[in-house]
Write a protein that holds these residues in place. Sequence first.
Motif, PDB file in Angstrom:
ATOM      1  N   GLU A 127       0.873  -1.443  -0.090  1.00  0.00           N
ATOM      2  CA  GLU A 127      -0.103   0.104   0.112  1.00  0.00           C
ATOM      3  C   GLU A 127       0.911   1.184  -0.053  1.00  0.00           C
ATOM      4  OE1 GLU A 127      -2.417  -0.208   3.244  1.00  0.00           O
ATOM      5  OE2 GLU A 127      -3.583  -2.103   2.704  1.00  0.00           O
ATOM      6  N   ASN A 128       0.522   2.200  -0.938  1.00  0.00           N
ATOM      7  CA  ASN A 128       1.238   3.233  -1.185  1.00  0.00           C
ATOM      8  C   ASN A 128       2.757   3.102  -1.212  1.00  0.00           C
ATOM      9  OD1 ASN A 128      -0.929   5.133  -0.564  1.00  0.00           O
ATOM     10  ND2 ASN A 128      -0.951   4.902   1.494  1.00  0.00           N
ATOM     11  N   LYS A 129       3.049   2.056  -2.040  1.00  0.00           N
ATOM     12  CA  LYS A 129       4.615   1.776  -2.539  1.00  0.00           C
ATOM     13  C   LYS A 129       5.356   0.974  -1.323  1.00  0.00           C
ATOM     14  CE  LYS A 129       4.902   5.933  -5.201  1.00  0.00           C
ATOM     15  NZ  LYS A 129       5.969   6.867  -5.756  1.00  0.00           N
ATOM     16  N   ILE A 130       4.748   0.629  -0.116  1.00  0.00           N
ATOM     17  CA  ILE A 130       5.306  -0.004   1.018  1.00  0.00           C
ATOM     18  C   ILE A 130       4.970  -1.317   1.130  1.00  0.00           C
ATOM     19  CG2 ILE A 130       5.628   0.100   3.538  1.00  0.00           C
ATOM     20  CD1 ILE A 130       5.217   3.423   2.957  1.00  0.00           C
ATOM     21  N   PRO A 131       5.565  -2.316   1.157  1.00  0.00           N
ATOM     22  CA  PRO A 131       5.252  -3.805   1.299  1.00  0.00           C
ATOM     23  C   PRO A 131       4.974  -4.099   2.946  1.00  0.00           C
ATOM     24  CG  PRO A 131       7.652  -3.630   0.655  1.00  0.00           C
ATOM     25  CD  PRO A 131       7.130  -2.294   0.567  1.00  0.00           C
ATOM     26  N   ASN A 132       3.922  -4.717   3.171  1.00  0.00           N
ATOM     27  CA  ASN A 132       3.681  -5.185   4.566  1.00  0.00           C
ATOM     28  C   ASN A 132       4.136  -6.741   4.872  1.00  0.00           C
ATOM     29  OD1 ASN A 132       2.879  -5.515   7.173  1.00  0.00           O
ATOM     30  ND2 ASN A 132       0.825  -4.766   6.951  1.00  0.00           N
ATOM     31  N   LEU A 133       5.113  -6.910   5.187  1.00  0.00           N
ATOM     32  CA  LEU A 133       5.649  -8.035   5.526  1.00  0.00           C
ATOM     33  C   LEU A 133       5.518  -8.878   6.716  1.00  0.00           C
ATOM     34  CD1 LEU A 133       9.039  -7.813   3.268  1.00  0.00           C
ATOM     35  CD2 LEU A 133       6.806  -9.189   2.584  1.00  0.00           C
ATOM     36  N   LEU A 134       4.678  -8.172   7.313  1.00  0.00           N
ATOM     37  CA  LEU A 134       4.347  -8.997   8.745  1.00  0.00           C
ATOM     38  C   LEU A 134       3.749 -10.279   8.547  1.00  0.00           C
ATOM     39  CD1 LEU A 134       3.268  -6.089  10.976  1.00  0.00           C
ATOM     40  CD2 LEU A 134       5.269  -7.426  11.180  1.00  0.00           C
ATOM     41  N   PRO A 135       3.832 -11.358   9.315  1.00  0.00           N
ATOM     42  CA  PRO A 135       2.807 -12.459   9.209  1.00  0.00           C
ATOM     43  C   PRO A 135       1.617 -12.324   9.664  1.00  0.00           C
ATOM     44  CG  PRO A 135       5.034 -13.052  10.390  1.00  0.00           C
ATOM     45  CD  PRO A 135       4.999 -11.580  10.059  1.00  0.00           C
ATOM     46  N   PRO A 136       0.580 -13.075   8.592  1.00  0.00           N
ATOM     47  CA  PRO A 136      -0.710 -12.506   8.900  1.00  0.00           C
ATOM     48  C   PRO A 136      -1.170 -12.533  10.173  1.00  0.00           C
ATOM     49  CG  PRO A 136      -0.455 -14.220   7.059  1.00  0.00           C
ATOM     50  CD  PRO A 136       0.840 -14.181   7.895  1.00  0.00           C
ATOM     51  N   ASP A 137      -0.659 -13.307  11.331  1.00  0.00           N
ATOM     52  CA  ASP A 137      -1.176 -13.356  12.682  1.00  0.00           C
ATOM     53  C   ASP A 137      -0.568 -12.075  13.418  1.00  0.00           C
ATOM     54  OD1 ASP A 137       1.287 -14.279  12.491  1.00  0.00           O
ATOM     55  OD2 ASP A 137       1.041 -15.687  14.276  1.00  0.00           O
ATOM     56  N   MET A 138       0.334 -11.604  12.934  1.00  0.00           N
ATOM     57  CA  MET A 138       0.795  -9.999  13.467  1.00  0.00           C
ATOM     58  C   MET A 138       0.136  -8.909  12.943  1.00  0.00           C
ATOM     59  SD  MET A 138       4.752 -11.175  13.935  1.00  0.00           S
ATOM     60  CE  MET A 138       5.178  -9.887  15.070  1.00  0.00           C
ATOM     61  N   ARG A 139      -0.622  -9.001  11.910  1.00  0.00           N
ATOM     62  CA  ARG A 139      -1.132  -7.679  11.227  1.00  0.00           C
ATOM     63  C   ARG A 139      -2.176  -7.309  12.050  1.00  0.00           C
ATOM     64  NH1 ARG A 139      -1.500 -10.054   5.091  1.00  0.00           N
ATOM     65  NH2 ARG A 139       0.504 -11.133   5.130  1.00  0.00           N
ATOM     66  N   ASP A 140      -2.602  -5.722  11.826  1.00  0.00           N
ATOM     67  CA  ASP A 140      -3.644  -5.367  12.323  1.00  0.00           C
ATOM     68  C   ASP A 140      -4.623  -4.876  11.201  1.00  0.00           C
ATOM     69  OD1 ASP A 140      -2.150  -3.502  14.976  1.00  0.00           O
ATOM     70  OD2 ASP A 140      -3.057  -5.414  15.053  1.00  0.00           O
ATOM     71  N   PHE A 141      -5.971  -5.312  11.312  1.00  0.00           N
ATOM     72  CA  PHE A 141      -6.784  -5.022  10.287  1.00  0.00           C
ATOM     73  C   PHE A 141      -7.919  -3.921  10.528  1.00  0.00           C
ATOM     74  CE2 PHE A 141      -4.902  -9.050   8.616  1.00  0.00           C
ATOM     75  CZ  PHE A 141      -4.496  -8.709   7.462  1.00  0.00           C
TER      76      PHE A 141
END
Length: 63
Positions: free
Chosen positions: A49-63
């Motif tokens: 998003e906005n040129k920035i990859p979010n490489l956190l594992p799925p269980d560590m992401r805030d949605f």
Amino acid sequence: MKKENLCLFVCPVCRGELTVKPEIENADKTEIISGNLYCPACLIYYPVENKIPNLLPPDMRDF
């Protein structure tokens, strides 16, 4: 995120190779503005998003 930098990223879960699935690219298609990085081994998508990859594992992401 520049497409040429894709080789620098690996899946944080299995250390496997990531592929790119762009949704929005810049005019010369060298940069991903929005989309996903995908690990075919783990079947996990990592958002860009906005040129920035979010490489956190799925269980560590805030949605």
